[in-house]
Motif scaffolding. Sequence first.
Motif: not given
Length: 270
Positions: A113-126, A158-164
């Motif tokens: 949750r932390v790793n995927v959402m930190s990427t997704a939420a920040a990108a979604h915001a900017v 797995v979370s880093k794979a999702a970020g990629i």
Amino acid sequence: MTRSCPPVVLVTGATGGLGAAIATALAADGARLVLTARTERAVADLAQELRAAGSEVLPLPADITDPSAAGAVARRAVEEFGRIDVLIDNAGVEGPVGPFWEVGLDDWWEAMRVNVMSTAAAAHAVLPFMVGRGGGRIVSISSRAGQHRWPTLSAYSVSKAAGIKCMENIAHEAREHGVSTFSLHPGIVPIGLTTAALTDDAPATPWHARRRDWLVRQLSEGRGTPVERTVRAVASLAAGTADHLSGRYLTVDDVLGTRESDHRPDPAPA
């Protein structure tokens, strides 16, 4: 980056070892910085340090995994500076260490949750602001563990794979709007999460000891990446030197070229 038109760069996870190093280097290059991390005091201290060196800095402590908080950070940044040119997505956690069936599933999912959402939420915001202006860049600090594997750190892997994959998809969706995205493996950098593992003198489990010993071995065999080199790669991507590689998973050597020392490539975790 030129001082005549200083870019606005939002750095998440800004107060960790690598995040602070990135922020400091970008400030020295003339960027106007928006710094965010969960610890208010740490964000304020880093901002004060960079301001003392002459940089324009906006400290905005927040839990970037919260979409509402991420949105508020992005809006405040635009209110202050008029735009966001670059997002450095650096927030994240290591997660539980051990065989998948032995670690607590709640702990495993929390790291996801932390790793995927930190990427997704920040990108979604900017992204709305970048798309609206017709350009921008996102540099997501990734890992070889997401491109390959890292047994006993499966949540991290797995979370880093999702970020990629997230960066890859955004690159295609936002290409026509002038937005470039990258997943950057920083290498084995003796800072941040790596430092925490290396200084773990009383590993909680044999798996923690195995992780520490592997990192020690890689660094002793010359497989580490100097912090300064990683930071230069981040700054290069932020400046647009590799926009033709948007959407790609990249290593530091991909960005800067192989070192003259013929440094061996960073191996996949065992």
